[in-house]
Scaffold this active site. Structure first.
Site, short mmCIF file in Angstrom:
data_model
loop_
_atom_site.label_atom_id
_atom_site.label_comp_id
_atom_site.label_asym_id
_atom_site.label_seq_id
_atom_site.Cartn_x
_atom_site.Cartn_y
_atom_site.Cartn_z
N GLU A 1 -25.93 3.86 135.26
CA GLU A 1 -25.87 3.21 133.94
C GLU A 1 -26.96 3.74 133.02
OE1 GLU A 1 -25.39 -1.05 133.86
OE2 GLU A 1 -25.74 -1.14 131.69
N ASP B 1 -19.69 -8.13 141.44
CA ASP B 1 -21.15 -8.03 141.41
C ASP B 1 -21.76 -9.15 142.24
OD1 ASP B 1 -22.50 -5.98 140.07
OD2 ASP B 1 -21.96 -6.78 138.10
N GLU C 1 -27.28 -4.09 142.54
CA GLU C 1 -28.16 -3.30 141.68
C GLU C 1 -29.42 -2.91 142.44
OE1 GLU C 1 -28.90 -5.18 137.91
OE2 GLU C 1 -26.76 -5.40 137.49
N ASP D 1 -21.29 -9.02 136.58
CA ASP D 1 -22.06 -10.19 136.15
C ASP D 1 -22.42 -10.11 134.66
OD1 ASP D 1 -24.05 -8.30 136.31
OD2 ASP D 1 -25.29 -9.40 137.75
N SER D 2 -21.99 -9.03 134.00
CA SER D 2 -22.08 -8.99 132.53
C SER D 2 -21.22 -10.09 131.92
CB SER D 2 -21.64 -7.62 132.00
OG SER D 2 -20.30 -7.37 132.36
N LYS E 1 -20.82 -5.15 144.64
CA LYS E 1 -21.75 -4.21 143.99
C LYS E 1 -23.14 -4.83 143.96
CE LYS E 1 -21.64 -3.13 139.38
NZ LYS E 1 -22.96 -3.56 138.93
O1 KIV Z 1 -21.82 -6.28 135.11
C1 KIV Z 1 -21.23 -5.27 134.71
O2 KIV Z 1 -20.32 -5.32 133.88
C2 KIV Z 1 -21.62 -3.99 135.28
C3 KIV Z 1 -21.10 -2.77 134.62
C4 KIV Z 1 -21.88 -2.51 133.40
C5 KIV Z 1 -21.09 -1.60 135.53
O3 KIV Z 1 -22.38 -3.95 136.20
#
Ligand code: KIV
Length: 265
Positions: free
Chosen positions: A182, A87, A118, A48-49, A116
């Protein structure tokens, strides 16, 4: 990666067996997925970056299911032989009342191999819910941007370090198949990697994790802003793009492009 690290039982089973050390990179679009897959990266993360690096938004919480599904679908079309992890966006599993399992299933039905999540206070319950529903889940501890107030290194105090160790173990016990660490000190990542039976995947977590992940735009030099210390620039595609576009613009302005070779007769 230390050569004496006990890696042998830290394989990941996603579509096929992957052995450490794992190289994971992010992708948010079809061409990036094609090139990453062709290059042989082990895992692709639709992180989600993408909110920041692809959409120019301030926070990862600004992307929801619709946007993540849109990008995941594009990546899946390009990532033919590479497992794709996605994510879960913040509003898909963290707020009370969100339907985490239903949302995770949408990604799996699309073709993603895993999701994924968090760390947050109810993360272990959500992971258990997803795992019981047959979804493979990667955890994420340390700096977790969806809820972060700042982007400092995490786990520098004893108390915070113990908290991150505990969270990692809780994610393992809840059923995660791997955990992203991270922005934590290398010694803490090494300790977590040693106590976990599942693989750790580090980003800004030093040399001793079972795998590494970077944001592709960062490592390819496509990010105009300041890079975090943990990024190694493997290419300067932003600068290469500027040079190519300047050359094209000059050619058009001086009537050099198109030439006879680019012209139909
Ligand atoms: O969103 C993302 O790119 C991430 C990575 C930094 C692991 O979660």
């Amino acid at each position: 990666m230390l050569s004496n690290h006990p890696l042998s039982d830290k394989s990941i089973f996603l579509e096929r067996q992957l052995s450490p050390p794992f190289a994971m990179l992010t992708a948010a679009d079809y061409p990036t997925a094609v090139w990453l897959s062709r290059a042989g990266v082990d895992l692709i993360l639709v992180g989600d970056s993408l909110a920041n690096v692809e959409l120019g938004l301030a926070s990862t919480t600004q992307v929801g299911m619709d946007i993540m599904l849109h990008h995941a679908a594009a990546v899946l079309r390009g990532a033919k032989d590479t497992p794709v992890i996605v994510d879960m966006p913040f509003d898909a599993y963290q707020p009370e009342g969100s339907d985490a399992l239903l949302n995770a299933r949408k990604f799996i039905d699309l073709g993603c191999a895993a999701v994924k999540v968090e760390w947050f206070s109810r993360c272990p319950q959500v992971v258990r819910l997803l795992c019981d529903g047959g979804i493979k889940v990667m955890g994420h501890v340390g700096l977790t941007p969806q809820t972060a107030q700042n982007f400092n290194v995490r786990g520098r105090t004893q108390q915070e370090a113990e908290g991150i160790v505990r969270q990692s173990l809780e994610l393992e016990q809840s059923g995660c198949f791997a955990v992203v660490l991270e922005c934590v000190p290398e010694s803490l990542a090494q300790r977590i990697t040693a106590v976990l039976r599942i693989p750790s995947i580090g980003i800004g977590a030093g040399r001793f994790c079972d795998g590494q992940v970077l944001v592709t735009n960062d490592m390819l030099g496509l990010n105009a802003g300041k890079l975090p210390r943990f990024v190694k620039p493997y290419a300067a595609l932003g600068e290469a793009t500027v040079a190519a576009v300047q050359a094209y613009t000059k050619d058009v302005h001086s009537a050099v492009f198109p030439g006879p070779e680019q012209t139909y007769r």
